[in-house]
Design an enzyme around this catalytic site. Structure first.
Site, PDB file in Angstrom:
ATOM      1  CG  HIS A 191      -2.029  -1.023   0.772  1.00 59.22           C
ATOM      2  ND1 HIS A 191      -2.089  -2.099   1.145  1.00 59.22           N
ATOM      3  CD2 HIS A 191      -3.067  -0.808  -0.081  1.00 59.22           C
ATOM      4  CE1 HIS A 191      -3.113  -3.114   0.634  1.00 59.22           C
ATOM      5  NE2 HIS A 191      -3.836  -2.091  -0.169  1.00 59.22           N
ATOM      6  CD  GLU A 433     -10.004  -7.425  -2.686  1.00 58.13           C
ATOM      7  OE1 GLU A 433      -9.013  -6.974  -2.928  1.00 58.13           O
ATOM      8  OE2 GLU A 433     -10.633  -7.147  -1.592  1.00 58.13           O
ATOM      9  CG  ASP A 457      -5.734  -8.021  -2.039  1.00 57.50           C
ATOM     10  OD1 ASP A 457      -4.494  -8.664  -1.182  1.00 57.50           O
ATOM     11  OD2 ASP A 457      -6.248  -7.230  -1.667  1.00 57.50           O
ATOM     12  CB  CYS A 504     -10.340  -0.944  -8.796  1.00 56.53           C
ATOM     13  SG  CYS A 504     -10.493  -2.021  -7.706  1.00 56.53           S
TER      14      CYS A 504
HETATM   15  C1  PEP Z   1      -6.639  -4.811  -4.924  1.00 59.05           C
HETATM   16  O1  PEP Z   1      -6.373  -5.853  -4.304  1.00 59.05           O
HETATM   17  O2  PEP Z   1      -6.315  -5.176  -6.250  1.00 59.05           O
HETATM   18  C2  PEP Z   1      -7.336  -3.706  -4.598  1.00 59.05           C
HETATM   19  C3  PEP Z   1      -7.497  -2.587  -5.372  1.00 59.05           C
HETATM   20  O3  PEP Z   1      -7.633  -3.193  -3.175  1.00 59.05           O
HETATM   21  P1  PEP Z   1      -6.070  -3.151  -2.375  1.00 59.05           P
HETATM   22  O4  PEP Z   1      -4.898  -2.745  -3.214  1.00 59.05           O
HETATM   23  O5  PEP Z   1      -6.358  -1.767  -1.516  1.00 59.05           O
HETATM   24  O6  PEP Z   1      -5.858  -4.292  -1.535  1.00 59.05           O
HETATM   25 MG    MG Z   2      -7.306  -5.780  -2.211  1.00 55.51          MG
END
Ligand code: PEP
Ligand code: MG
Length: 579
Positions: A191, A433, A457, A504
């Site tokens: 993140h 995910e 994920d 996303c």
């Molecule tokens: C993902 O897992 O691709 C996602 C968009 O969520 P995050 O990156 O916040 O886990």
């Molecule tokens: Mg995620």
């Protein structure tokens, strides 16, 4: 000069002054004092040293009486270092001859010693590096007292060098003055890396022992495009990178001309290009880069940037602000996705063994219904002010989805009883995910209004690769045929059941995969704002027919190398300057 290779996680180049952030947020800037004040700094150092020695003796004696001489004896090594004449005289010398502050002199000399220990072949001695850092920290704490540099209120542009940055630390960075960062650990979809991309600043992670090789005040080049960090560059390197910086700025200006043009192929097929955000304040910039809405609002950052659990009102204020900035454009609010690398204070106190497989995301919300309801109430209350959509993260089973919907239904009833108005037709979606959700996409599609594929994920859980671990970063690959088959099937299930599907995860903003995702029939791409122009350029330079051909060919390959090679070639045919 030192050249370090890591993982480039946010493109671009920056040349700036380093601040080094240790695990406890101690920033030791390179500062000098007037020559006549040097003796005063020596005195401060020796006073701090005396306090540290007294503390350590007490710690040793207490530990010995509780746990025996052997354990208490650990502190004898620390005490030995604090009495080592050679180390102490080097610190004094650093202050007297270079007029460094006591803090800077301690940090410099301790880092030098830590490096020497790290290179020793004797395992016992090489492991003493941690002790040296411990000692450094103890003296610095005494010296600095409460006078900590505030990362939120920096006075000048800097790059942040850290062992690791927690998502909450990244969220708290001064967005104006922090121009890049580099960390010892981390992976492409950690993140921290995602926030760097959202901020549009260069970042490199997985650099090993960078923090022990950089001192506050050093000049550092962070080349996020090539995953390189250069400490104290020479004149030629500086010139080369300044030229690179100039070219980047020119390319960005050129791409910005696409801002108001639609995401449309040359044969008239439209796709929606949206942005991912962590804070409402990012919306203006995302819209300025062409975002047609927010496809992923990571609301847990509201939690991570605060020292308490957000109240319903704090949630509400954030959502109202986001909707106001969006002015009618859609806002997909993802419910709290806490846990894993985005842990709360309580989780930090009692860490789980496998946090990515633990009490994370929707699981945590379903374990803490009052917290979950607080957020849902705020979303429903804000729903009258714009195009709000709700998305549940990390759904693994139909039962979880149904439970989440039941909690939502409860909240609706509570609001009705209280006479509070809300929109009753809010679209409800889920993130796909985890492999179980992807494999059951057809069943899930009958119970939601939209899917958003979280490739970060999905890749992690499909390929068993920790997305934050630099040691396995090479195995984290969106092009793996198993991942691609899951994505293809989710898009198909969506279209069969007439619901929209977006991606996303970071893959949506990587130009290497634009043709493929388009050809697989994806109708919404949600990415970090700075990635939108390049993805749009590719979409606007191809036909849907060509994208479909590319996708068909890719799906016939059985290795990620073939996939990447082919996609690179195809994308270069359209945009020769790509990659
Ligand atoms: C993902 O897992 O691709 C996602 C968009 O969520 P995050 O990156 O916040 O886990
Ligand atoms: Mg995620």
């Amino acid at each position: 000069m030192e050249i370090k290779k890591g993982i480039g996680v946010s493109p671009g180049v920056v040349i700036s002054t380093a601040i080094v952030l240790d695990a406890e947020d101690l920033l030791i800037p390179k500062r000098n004092v007037e020559p006549e004040l040097a003796e005063n700094e020596v005195k401060r150092f020796h006073e701090a040293l005396a306090v540290s020695i007294a503390e350590l003796k007490k710690l040793r004696d207490d530990t010995t009486s509780k746990h025996g001489k052997e354990i208490g004896g650990i502190f004898d090594f620390h005490l030995g270092i604090l009495h080592d004449k050679s180390i102490l005289s080097q610190i004094d010398k650093e202050i007297r001859t270079k007029h460094a502050t006591a803090e800077y002199a301690v940090a410099q000399v301790c880092r030098k010693y830590a490096n020497t220990f790290a290179q020793m072949t004797d395992k016992y001695l090489s492991e003493r590096v941690k002790d040296i850092y411990d000692i450094e920290r103890r003296i610095l704490h005494t010296l600095i007292g409460q006078k900590r540099e505030d990362l939120l209120h920096l006075q000048r542009n800097v790059v942040v060098i850290a062992h690791d940055l927690l998502p909450s630390q990244t969220a708290a960075l001064d967005k104006v003055h922090v121009r890049g960062f580099a960390t010892d650990v981390g992976g492409r979809t950690s993140h921290t890396a995602i926030v760097a991309r959202a901020m549009g600043i260069p970042a490199v992670v997985g650099l090993g022992n960078l923090t022990s090789e950089v001192s506050g005040g050093d000049t550092v080049i962070i080349d996020g495009t090539n995953g390189v960090v250069i400490v104290n560059p020479d004149v030629d390197q500086l010139e080369e990178y300044r030229e690179f910086e100039r070219r980047n700025v020119a390319a960005e200006i050129q791409l910005s001309t696409l801002r108001d043009l639609p995401g449309e192929t040359t044969d008239g097929h439209h796709v929606l290009l949206q942005a991912n955000i962590e804070f409402p304040g990012e919306i203006d910039d995302a819209v300025a880069r062409g975002a047609q809405g927010i496809g992923l609002y990571r609301t847990e950052f509201l939690y991570l940037s605060s020292d308490h659990e957000p109240t319903e009102e704090e949630h509400y204020v954030a959502y109202v602000e986001a909707l106001r900035r969006l002015n009618g454009k859609p806002l997909v609010i993802r419910t709290l996705d806490l846990g894993a690398d985005k842990y709360t204070q309580a989780q930090m106190a009692s860490p789980e063994r496998n946090p990515f497989l633990g009490d994370r995301s929707i699981r945590m919300c379903l374990h803490d219904i009052p917290m979950f309801k607080k957020q849902l109430r705020a979303i429903l209350r804000a729903s009258l002010l714009g195009d709000v959509r709700i998305m549940f993260p990390m759904i693994c089973t139909l039962m979880e989805l149904r439970q989440a919907r039941m909690v939502l239904r409860d909240v609706e009833e509570e609001l009705e009883d209280e006479g509070v108005e809300y929109r009753s037709d809010i679209p409800i979606g889920m993130m796909v995910e985890v492999p179980s959700a992807a494999l059951m996409a057809n069943q899930f599609a009958k119970e939601v209004n939209f899917f958003s594929i979280g490739t970060n994920d999905l890749i992690q859980y499909t390929l068993a690769v920790d997305r934050t671990n630099e040691k396995v970063a090479g195995l984290f690959c969106p092009a793996h045929p198993a991942v691609l088959a899951l994505i293809r099937d989710v898009i198909r299930a969506g279209s069969r059941n007439n619901i929209s599907v977006s991606v996303c995860g970071e893959m949506a903003g990587d130009p290497l995969y634009t043709l493929l995702l388009l050809g697989l029939g994806l109708n919404t791409f949600s990415m970090n704002g700075p990635d939108i122009p390049e993805v749009k350029k590719i979409i606007r330079s191809t036909t849907m027919e060509h994208a479909r051909q590319v996708a068909r060919r890719v799906m016939s390959f059985d290795s990620e190398r073939q996939v990447m090679h082919f996609l690179r070639e195809e994308t270069r045919k359209i945009i020769p300057e790509a990659f």
